[in-house]
Design an enzyme around this catalytic site. Structure first.
Site, PDB file in Angstrom:
ATOM      1  N   PRO A 294      49.691  36.876  34.422  1.00 57.36           N
ATOM      2  CA  PRO A 294      49.480  35.888  33.352  1.00 57.36           C
ATOM      3  C   PRO A 294      50.745  35.037  33.235  1.00 57.36           C
ATOM      4  CG  PRO A 294      49.887  38.071  32.430  1.00 57.36           C
ATOM      5  CD  PRO A 294      49.943  38.222  33.912  1.00 57.36           C
TER       6      PRO A 294
ATOM      7  N   ASP B 204      56.296  35.818  33.733  1.00 54.31           N
ATOM      8  CA  ASP B 204      55.179  36.749  33.580  1.00 54.31           C
ATOM      9  C   ASP B 204      55.074  37.144  32.100  1.00 54.31           C
ATOM     10  OD1 ASP B 204      53.495  38.991  33.542  1.00 54.31           O
ATOM     11  OD2 ASP B 204      54.218  39.731  35.482  1.00 54.31           O
ATOM     12  N   HIS B 205      53.972  36.753  31.488  1.00 60.42           N
ATOM     13  CA  HIS B 205      53.841  36.951  30.033  1.00 60.42           C
ATOM     14  C   HIS B 205      53.673  38.419  29.651  1.00 60.42           C
ATOM     15  CE1 HIS B 205      53.599  35.615  26.037  1.00 60.42           C
ATOM     16  NE2 HIS B 205      52.821  34.567  26.183  1.00 60.42           N
ATOM     17  N   ARG B 206      53.438  39.286  30.640  1.00 64.01           N
ATOM     18  CA  ARG B 206      53.374  40.719  30.319  1.00 64.01           C
ATOM     19  C   ARG B 206      54.764  41.257  30.022  1.00 64.01           C
ATOM     20  NH1 ARG B 206      50.524  42.626  35.725  1.00 64.01           N
ATOM     21  NH2 ARG B 206      52.112  41.178  36.467  1.00 64.01           N
TER      22      ARG B 206
END
Ligand code: CAO
Length: 455
Positions: free
Chosen positions: A253, A427-429
């Site tokens: 994401p 990376d939005h995680r």
């Protein structure tokens, strides 16, 4: 010359076993104990060795034949002195017949790792790619097989259950035997998009038809209907990096923050440094400063230098920076190790050496692996902003475009300043938008006053 009859030896308690592979042809010189054929029962597959040496005059069996102990297998013309008593067949399955003492047992081995030159590659706005070696199971879509692929019945059954086309695998076991691990690795590789089966490739599209994702089929167009066309197969590096890009684009994401850095003073310093170092032959470009500045930002915001491992984050206490290099074969990502310990001049020198090696196709695996963060610079070409794809398992990548003189308001008047466009994909995680904005802002501060690197 004496004619020698080679018969099927004692293969244990098996009857009417099918010939599934033939290794020899008329005219071949056969050694004692050389495998002639493979037979397969519902429990095991066995290679049947020759009891004598000589030149094969006639093979008395063919693929699909059912054979039993004592059947005539081959007629050899040869030197009797080299002959030996019938050897026991070499069993390849865990269910080898109790009565036959196998001369060798095939042991499942680890899946093959593709040669780094073939598998460890890259890409960028592509960049997201494989500066790390990718575990790719041996895959031989174009190979021709004599008979069925070389695998035990249990492996065949396993492959059938998974729908794995065994004839597209190259076995890593003894004499190329396909092992259960090969089938598992192939399945994993197809699922992750690194490998395509022939059927997927025939459907077109770099990621198969997207059926695994529940997508509608890839459009199949007869382009020749609309005008002249030329079809060219993509090179291996492009194919591998394409598969990695697809995986990274789909699985991460990713969000991209765009920002500008004022590099007016830094550019003046760079130009004067190059003048001073003219004789050394080392030319410093903005990218070397960006690498150094990125290390400072990565140290301040360590999650950008981490990788996801299940539910844990692995923070790396080393700062190896990959940079995308445009080469005739496609994008490569050479890695400059320990950038925290190196000065801008040394980084520049290593960068130009690695970029040359990349263009000449001479990068070694160690020079393409271990990056903790990647920079993709299009500054020498142009453009304003772009959205680079993260080079997994890294969690962020910095895209850089061409700097331009722009009017910047200083509170009283517009000043001409050299502005460098930055695009940070993350990376939005692992990273939040606020952290990304802070990272970019800090990077901008360093680039506008490089003395901050020392702090
Ligand atoms: N703004 C303005 N000018 C820039 C600049 C920037 N951000 N970055 C570089 N330049 C200038 C350099 O100073 C140099 O100018 P001179 O020729 O006047 O000295 C010129 O552009 C060419 O630089 P370069 O590209 O040779 O050197 P580099 O260190 O910037 O880059 C390398 C090296 C290997 C990264 C580059 O050659 C390359 O391959 N870039 C392509 C990367 C790429 O394709 N990324 C893809 C992204 S998505 O698929």
């Amino acid at each position: 010359m004496a004619l020698i009859e080679v018969k099927v030896p004692d293969i244990g308690d098996f009857k009417d076993v099918a010939v599934i592979e033939v290794f020899v042809k008329s005219g071949d010189t056969i050694k004692v104990e050389q495998s002639l054929i493979t037979v397969e029962s519902d429990k095991a597959s066995m290679e049947i060795p020759s009891s004598h040496a000589g030149v094969l005059k006639e093979l008395k069996v063919k693929l699909g034949d059912k054979i039993n102990i004592g059947d005539l297998l081959a007629i050899l013309e040869g030197v009797d002195a080299e002959s030996a008593p019938a050897a026991a067949p070499a069993a390849s399955s865990q269910a080898a017949p109790a009565t036959s003492a196998p001369s060798s047992v095939t042991v499942a081995s680890a899946p093959a790792v593709a040669s780094p030159a073939a598998a460890a590659t890259t890409s960028s706005a592509s960049v997201a790619l494989a500066s790390a070696v990718i575990d790719v199971p041996a895959h031989a879509p174009g190979r021709t097989t004599v008979g069925l692929p070389h695998a035990s019945p249990s492996v065949r059954k396993f492959a059938r259950e998974l729908g794995v086309p065994l004839d597209e695998l190259k076995g890593s076991g003894n004499k190329g035997r396909i092992t259960q691990e090969d089938v598992q690795a192939f399945t994993k590789s197809v699922m992750s998009g690194v490998t395509q089966t022939k059927a997927q490739a025939a459907k077109g599209g770099s990621g198969g038809d997207g059926a695994a994702l529940g997508l509608i089929p890839w459009p199949k167009v007869d382009f020749a209907k609309f005008g002249p066309i030329e079809r060219k197969e993509m090179g291996r590096i492009k194919k591998i990096s394409g598969a990695n890009l697809l995986r990274n684009a789909i699985m991460i994401p990713a969000v991209t923050n765009h920002d500008d850095a004022d590099i007016t003073d830094l550019e003046a310093f760079r130009v004067s440094t190059n003048k001073e170092n003219e004789k050394s032959g080392i030319k410093v470009t903005m990218l070397a400063f960006l690498i150094k500045a990125s290390v400072a930002a990565l140290k301040k915001y360590p999650e950008f230098n981490s990788s996801l491992d299940g539910d844990a984050l692995v923070y790396k206490n080393y700062w190896h920076i990959g940079f995308a290099a445009d080469t005739p074969n496609g994008l490569m990502v050479p890695v400059i190790k320990d950038c925290d310990k190196k000065g801008v001049l040394q980084i520049s020198q290593e960068m130009s050496e690695l970029a040359k090696k990349a263009r000449d196709g001479k990068l070694g695996p160690a020079e393409m692996t271990g990056a903790t963060f990647t920079i993709s610079s299009l500054g020498g070409i142009g453009g304003k902003y772009f959205t680079p794809i993260i080079n997994a398992p890294e969690v962020a990548i910095l895209g850089v475009c061409k700097s331009t003189m722009e009017p910047v308001w200083d509170g009283k008047a517009f000043q001409p300043r050299l502005m460098l466009p930055l695009s940070l994909t993350w990376d939005h995680r692992v990273i939040d938008g606020a952290a990304a904005a802070r990272f970019n802002a800090y990077l901008g501060q360093i680039l506008s006053d490089f003395r901050r690197v020392l702090l």
